[in-house]
Design a protein around this motif. Structure first.
Motif, PDB file in Angstrom:
ATOM      1  N   ASP A 173     -49.296  17.296  -2.855  1.00 47.07           N
ATOM      2  CA  ASP A 173     -49.259  16.331  -2.071  1.00 47.07           C
ATOM      3  C   ASP A 173     -50.283  15.904  -1.669  1.00 47.07           C
ATOM      4  OD1 ASP A 173     -46.214  17.279  -1.201  1.00 47.07           O
ATOM      5  OD2 ASP A 173     -46.820  18.787   0.248  1.00 47.07           O
ATOM      6  N   ARG A 200     -43.708  12.097  -0.569  1.00 46.53           N
ATOM      7  CA  ARG A 200     -42.709  11.872  -1.359  1.00 46.53           C
ATOM      8  C   ARG A 200     -41.859  11.804  -1.928  1.00 46.53           C
ATOM      9  NH1 ARG A 200     -39.530  11.664   3.599  1.00 46.53           N
ATOM     10  NH2 ARG A 200     -40.159   9.865   4.720  1.00 46.53           N
ATOM     11  N   TYR A 201     -41.002  12.514  -3.116  1.00 45.62           N
ATOM     12  CA  TYR A 201     -40.278  12.885  -4.362  1.00 45.62           C
ATOM     13  C   TYR A 201     -38.823  12.207  -4.412  1.00 45.62           C
ATOM     14  CZ  TYR A 201     -45.222  15.487  -3.808  1.00 45.62           C
ATOM     15  OH  TYR A 201     -46.296  16.135  -3.543  1.00 45.62           O
ATOM     16  N   SER A 239     -35.508  13.149  -5.087  1.00 50.99           N
ATOM     17  CA  SER A 239     -34.630  14.280  -5.425  1.00 50.99           C
ATOM     18  C   SER A 239     -33.999  14.636  -6.577  1.00 50.99           C
ATOM     19  CB  SER A 239     -33.393  14.666  -4.165  1.00 50.99           C
ATOM     20  OG  SER A 239     -33.081  13.221  -4.758  1.00 50.99           O
ATOM     21  N   ILE A 272     -42.816   4.715  -1.925  1.00 55.00           N
ATOM     22  CA  ILE A 272     -41.991   4.930  -0.504  1.00 55.00           C
ATOM     23  C   ILE A 272     -42.919   5.718  -0.237  1.00 55.00           C
ATOM     24  CG2 ILE A 272     -40.223   6.415   0.285  1.00 55.00           C
ATOM     25  CD1 ILE A 272     -39.163   3.856  -1.787  1.00 55.00           C
ATOM     26  N   ALA A 273     -43.464   6.010  -0.991  1.00 54.71           N
ATOM     27  CA  ALA A 273     -44.658   7.176   0.008  1.00 54.71           C
ATOM     28  C   ALA A 273     -45.871   6.033   1.605  1.00 54.71           C
ATOM     29  CB  ALA A 273     -45.031   8.410  -0.259  1.00 54.71           C
ATOM     30  N   ASP A 309     -43.726   3.847   3.692  1.00 54.95           N
ATOM     31  CA  ASP A 309     -42.904   4.717   5.205  1.00 54.95           C
ATOM     32  C   ASP A 309     -44.411   4.945   5.791  1.00 54.95           C
ATOM     33  OD1 ASP A 309     -40.668   5.191   3.913  1.00 54.95           O
ATOM     34  OD2 ASP A 309     -40.754   7.465   3.280  1.00 54.95           O
ATOM     35  N   VAL A 315     -34.709   9.853  -2.778  1.00 55.60           N
ATOM     36  CA  VAL A 315     -35.995  10.428  -2.363  1.00 55.60           C
ATOM     37  C   VAL A 315     -35.825  11.500  -0.616  1.00 55.60           C
ATOM     38  CG1 VAL A 315     -38.015   9.201  -1.141  1.00 55.60           C
ATOM     39  CG2 VAL A 315     -36.509   8.179  -1.893  1.00 55.60           C
ATOM     40  N   SER A 316     -37.170  12.679  -1.467  1.00 60.82           N
ATOM     41  CA  SER A 316     -36.712  13.863  -0.731  1.00 60.82           C
ATOM     42  C   SER A 316     -38.493  14.095  -0.108  1.00 60.82           C
ATOM     43  CB  SER A 316     -36.634  15.376  -1.436  1.00 60.82           C
ATOM     44  OG  SER A 316     -37.893  15.124  -2.121  1.00 60.82           O
ATOM     45  N   THR A 317     -38.617  14.867   1.086  1.00 59.70           N
ATOM     46  CA  THR A 317     -39.829  14.825   2.396  1.00 59.70           C
ATOM     47  C   THR A 317     -40.475  16.000   1.146  1.00 59.70           C
ATOM     48  OG1 THR A 317     -39.107  13.638   3.647  1.00 59.70           O
ATOM     49  CG2 THR A 317     -40.931  14.731   4.470  1.00 59.70           C
ATOM     50  N   SER A 318     -41.741  15.935   0.791  1.00 59.54           N
ATOM     51  CA  SER A 318     -42.271  17.837   0.470  1.00 59.54           C
ATOM     52  C   SER A 318     -42.199  18.753   1.663  1.00 59.54           C
ATOM     53  CB  SER A 318     -43.329  17.209  -0.595  1.00 59.54           C
ATOM     54  OG  SER A 318     -43.946  18.221  -0.210  1.00 59.54           O
TER      55      SER A 318
END
Length: 326
Positions: free
Chosen positions: A174, A214-215, A217, A226-227, A230, A319-322
């Motif tokens: 992160d 952002r990772y 998924s 994307i990170a 956002d 996309v996942s939130t860490s």
């Protein structure tokens, strides 16, 4: 979707200014600190030094046009009351560092040592002078030589605490993504913003406040595009009354964008909107080559554009939130 993660990482390696990429600057720092120790007036109180700013945060970027910098804090073992005229301590530092191959100037926030080659600056080191008040809060010496005595002052400035807060906001992967995105945002600023009132520390603290890692998924790999998109979206969402306010999370808690004029603030918002739209457009591309052409227009020639492929490779849309951020 073309996430261009390989290109974002390559871009980061190209633009970063850090411990492993600035040997000359580190050597200059070591020489300066040795000269300070050797030459400082015997009337000066004892002191300690520490690295601060983007170098300490590992968010430094190679400046366009050269002249990279490093920030050092010089904390004297005294209180502001011992030296009601803070210029006295700044002169001790200035006088100890003057040599034929340097230009040493007392500026309002620091003592600046500039190294020149063929009449042009190649890099500089800023030394901020501090003392501590009775509750151990650091105070910065704030004045020039030309500042009237009545206007010379000690101001709250918690540089070490700021470094600790930002450094500890994220950890592991992160933190790596946070630093890549901050550096990308700072290079975008250098490319697209034509004034100096949008400070690097303002962008860094904005990311400290609103960045979310952002990772993918599916495979768990980072998605910097994307990170960053956002983060820009979050910054735009914080606009109130025609301005973006980003306050230091430590004393003096000032708005880091307060020096920006209304026109500069409007320009910043417009350019952030353009950046967000470009990141969305790049993400929508099926081919990484086309995506990177879009990104290069925002981040400059150092952003790589791979050869155009005959075929495109599908990537995960997830996309996942860490959950790994500190």
């Amino acid at each position: 979707m073309a996430r261009a993660q390989t290109q974002f990482k390559s871009f980061h390696r190209t633009i970063l200014l850090g411990y492993d990429t600035s040997q000359d600057l580190r050597d200059r720092r070591d020489t300066l600190l040795a000269d300070l120790k050797k030459n400082i007036s015997k009337d000066a109180p004892p002191y300690t030094t520490f690295t601060q700013g983007s170098y300490a945060l590992s968010t430094g970027t190679q400046p366009l046009g050269g002249n990279p910098d490093m920030d050092i804090g010089v904390l004297f073992e005294c209180s502001p009351g011992d030296y009601p005229d803070p210029l006295v301590l700044k002169k001790y530092v200035r006088d100890a560092l003057e040599r034929h191959n340097r230009t040493v100037n007392i500026r309002r926030p620091c003592v600046t040592v500039t190294y020149n080659r063929d009449g042009s600056p190649i890099h500089h080191i800023d030394l901020a002078v501090y003392s501590s008040n009775t509750v151990e809060q650091t105070q910065i010496a704030w004045c020039r030589e030309s500042t009237p005595l009545a206007d010379r002052e000690w101001k709250p400035s918690e540089a070490r605490e700021l470094t600790e807060k930002i450094t500890n906001q994220f950890s592991g992967c992160d933190r790596d993504q946070f630093r890549r995105c901050v550096r990308a945002l700072k290079r975008w600023r250098d490319e697209k913003i034509g004034h100096k009132n949008t400070p690097s520390i303002g962008l860094t603290v904005a990311a400290y406040n609103w960045f979310v890692p952002r990772y993918d998924s599916i495979d768990g790999k980072p998605i910097d595009l994307i990170a960053l998109r956002d983060l820009v979206d979050s910054m735009l969402a914080k606009w109130t009354g025609g301005r973006l306010q980003v306050h230091l999370p430590v004393a003096p808690y000032s708005d880091l964008f307060e020096r920006m004029t209304e026109n500069q603030m409007a320009d910043l918002k417009s350019r952030l909107e353009d950046l967000r739209d470009a990141l969305n457009e790049a993400d929508a591309q099926a081919d990484t080559h086309e995506a990177c052409k879009i990104l290069r227009k925002k981040f400059g020639e150092d952003f790589p554009v791979p050869e155009k492929s005959d075929t495109t490779k599908k990537t995960s849309a997830g996309v996942s939130t860490s959950g790994r951020s500190a």
